[in-house]
Design a protein around this motif. Structure first.
Motif, PDB file in Angstrom:
ATOM      1  N   SER A   1      47.286  41.347  25.942  1.00 30.09           N
ATOM      2  CA  SER A   1      46.281  41.498  26.485  1.00 30.09           C
ATOM      3  C   SER A   1      45.022  40.675  25.968  1.00 30.09           C
ATOM      4  O   SER A   1      44.916  40.616  24.745  1.00 30.09           O
ATOM      5  CB  SER A   1      45.574  42.895  26.895  1.00 30.09           C
ATOM      6  OG  SER A   1      46.686  43.485  27.573  1.00 30.09           O
TER       7      SER A   1
ATOM      8  N   ARG B   1      44.820  32.817  30.109  1.00 25.68           N
ATOM      9  CA  ARG B   1      45.863  33.364  30.650  1.00 25.68           C
ATOM     10  C   ARG B   1      47.243  32.988  30.259  1.00 25.68           C
ATOM     11  O   ARG B   1      48.410  33.510  30.614  1.00 25.68           O
ATOM     12  CB  ARG B   1      45.769  33.054  32.082  1.00 25.68           C
ATOM     13  CG  ARG B   1      45.727  31.687  32.767  1.00 25.68           C
ATOM     14  CD  ARG B   1      45.811  31.518  34.222  1.00 25.68           C
ATOM     15  NE  ARG B   1      45.778  30.381  34.495  1.00 25.68           N
ATOM     16  CZ  ARG B   1      45.191  29.687  35.448  1.00 25.68           C
ATOM     17  NH1 ARG B   1      44.536  30.507  36.474  1.00 25.68           N
ATOM     18  NH2 ARG B   1      45.302  28.481  35.779  1.00 25.68           N
TER      19      ARG B   1
ATOM     20  N   GLY C   1      48.335  36.167  27.996  1.00 25.43           N
ATOM     21  CA  GLY C   1      48.880  37.368  28.597  1.00 25.43           C
ATOM     22  C   GLY C   1      47.528  37.724  29.761  1.00 25.43           C
ATOM     23  O   GLY C   1      46.943  36.838  30.236  1.00 25.43           O
ATOM     24  N   ASP C   2      47.709  38.785  30.135  1.00 29.04           N
ATOM     25  CA  ASP C   2      46.776  39.458  31.083  1.00 29.04           C
ATOM     26  C   ASP C   2      45.215  39.339  30.605  1.00 29.04           C
ATOM     27  O   ASP C   2      45.084  39.620  29.749  1.00 29.04           O
ATOM     28  CB  ASP C   2      46.995  41.088  31.345  1.00 29.04           C
ATOM     29  CG  ASP C   2      48.332  41.133  32.144  1.00 29.04           C
ATOM     30  OD1 ASP C   2      48.677  40.288  32.873  1.00 29.04           O
ATOM     31  OD2 ASP C   2      48.900  42.321  31.975  1.00 29.04           O
ATOM     32  N   VAL C   3      44.270  38.904  31.373  1.00 27.52           N
ATOM     33  CA  VAL C   3      43.080  38.668  31.013  1.00 27.52           C
ATOM     34  C   VAL C   3      42.146  39.542  31.639  1.00 27.52           C
ATOM     35  O   VAL C   3      42.003  39.535  32.708  1.00 27.52           O
ATOM     36  CB  VAL C   3      42.687  37.079  31.329  1.00 27.52           C
ATOM     37  CG1 VAL C   3      41.242  36.917  30.759  1.00 27.52           C
ATOM     38  CG2 VAL C   3      43.662  36.169  30.682  1.00 27.52           C
ATOM     39  N   THR C   4      41.251  40.096  30.673  1.00 28.42           N
ATOM     40  CA  THR C   4      40.079  41.093  31.171  1.00 28.42           C
ATOM     41  C   THR C   4      38.864  40.163  31.033  1.00 28.42           C
ATOM     42  O   THR C   4      38.646  39.673  29.685  1.00 28.42           O
ATOM     43  CB  THR C   4      39.934  42.393  30.482  1.00 28.42           C
ATOM     44  OG1 THR C   4      41.225  43.202  30.757  1.00 28.42           O
ATOM     45  CG2 THR C   4      39.035  43.039  30.900  1.00 28.42           C
TER      46      THR C   4
ATOM     47  N   SER D   1      35.864  38.488  38.980  1.00 27.85           N
ATOM     48  CA  SER D   1      37.341  39.152  39.486  1.00 27.85           C
ATOM     49  C   SER D   1      37.922  38.248  40.666  1.00 27.85           C
ATOM     50  O   SER D   1      39.119  38.368  40.675  1.00 27.85           O
ATOM     51  CB  SER D   1      36.784  40.421  40.143  1.00 27.85           C
ATOM     52  OG  SER D   1      36.062  40.188  41.392  1.00 27.85           O
TER      53      SER D   1
ATOM     54  N   ASP E   1      41.222  32.947  39.291  1.00 27.31           N
ATOM     55  CA  ASP E   1      42.541  32.909  39.304  1.00 27.31           C
ATOM     56  C   ASP E   1      43.084  33.216  37.814  1.00 27.31           C
ATOM     57  O   ASP E   1      42.553  32.690  36.765  1.00 27.31           O
ATOM     58  CB  ASP E   1      43.245  31.376  39.364  1.00 27.31           C
ATOM     59  CG  ASP E   1      44.744  31.576  39.771  1.00 27.31           C
ATOM     60  OD1 ASP E   1      45.093  32.534  40.025  1.00 27.31           O
ATOM     61  OD2 ASP E   1      45.233  30.478  39.167  1.00 27.31           O
ATOM     62  N   GLY E   2      43.906  34.446  37.849  1.00 27.99           N
ATOM     63  CA  GLY E   2      44.419  35.246  36.506  1.00 27.99           C
ATOM     64  C   GLY E   2      43.394  36.257  36.019  1.00 27.99           C
ATOM     65  O   GLY E   2      43.945  36.794  34.802  1.00 27.99           O
ATOM     66  N   ALA E   3      42.520  36.735  36.767  1.00 23.94           N
ATOM     67  CA  ALA E   3      41.661  37.676  36.096  1.00 23.94           C
ATOM     68  C   ALA E   3      42.242  39.234  36.361  1.00 23.94           C
ATOM     69  O   ALA E   3      42.301  39.251  37.559  1.00 23.94           O
ATOM     70  CB  ALA E   3      40.270  37.597  36.794  1.00 23.94           C
ATOM     71  N   ALA E   4      42.695  39.798  35.660  1.00 26.47           N
ATOM     72  CA  ALA E   4      43.394  41.291  35.898  1.00 26.47           C
ATOM     73  C   ALA E   4      42.263  42.198  36.097  1.00 26.47           C
ATOM     74  O   ALA E   4      42.412  42.921  36.888  1.00 26.47           O
ATOM     75  CB  ALA E   4      44.325  41.663  34.610  1.00 26.47           C
ATOM     76  N   LYS E   5      41.208  42.238  35.024  1.00 28.12           N
ATOM     77  CA  LYS E   5      39.890  43.035  35.379  1.00 28.12           C
ATOM     78  C   LYS E   5      38.888  42.300  35.153  1.00 28.12           C
ATOM     79  O   LYS E   5      38.762  41.362  34.475  1.00 28.12           O
ATOM     80  CB  LYS E   5      40.265  44.274  34.416  1.00 28.12           C
ATOM     81  CG  LYS E   5      41.272  45.018  34.587  1.00 28.12           C
ATOM     82  CD  LYS E   5      41.405  46.239  33.469  1.00 28.12           C
ATOM     83  CE  LYS E   5      42.708  46.917  33.389  1.00 28.12           C
ATOM     84  NZ  LYS E   5      42.798  47.645  32.224  1.00 28.12           N
TER      85      LYS E   5
END
Length: 91
Positions: free
Chosen positions: A2, A27, A30-33, A49, A52-56
């Motif tokens: 993350s 990204r 991994g998962d991007v906050t 939010s 593109d690629g924003a998990a949170k």
């Protein structure tokens, strides 16, 4: 893995160009906050939010977070989050 990306927020507005470029690199890891912080960060968090690629895209809104010193109040929050993370791994 993350990734926590601190968005470039000024006067409640997300700097889309800089944040999108950072997102492109982040990204791949991994998962991007995308954390938006500032005196009025809610609109910036909504914009983040949609990247593109924003998990949170959480926000930290406080009148104390403003200007060029906005990262300083977050330093304590980051230490606190790191300590909680370490404690949970030790259990």
């Amino acid at each position: 893995m993350s990734v926590l990306l601190f968005a470039d927020v000024s006067d409640g507005t997300l700097n889309m160009d800089a944040t999108a470029k950072a997102m492109t690199a982040a990204r791949m890891l991994g998962d991007v906050t995308v954390l938006c912080a500032g005196a009025s960060a809610s609109e910036a968090a909504q914009q983040a939010s949609r990247l593109d690629g924003a998990a949170k895209a959480p926000m930290m809104a406080s009148p104390r977070i403003r200007g060029t010193h906005r990262a300083l109040p977050m330093a304590g929050w980051m230490r606190s989050a790191e300590t909680r993370s370490r404690s949970s791994k030790e259990r």
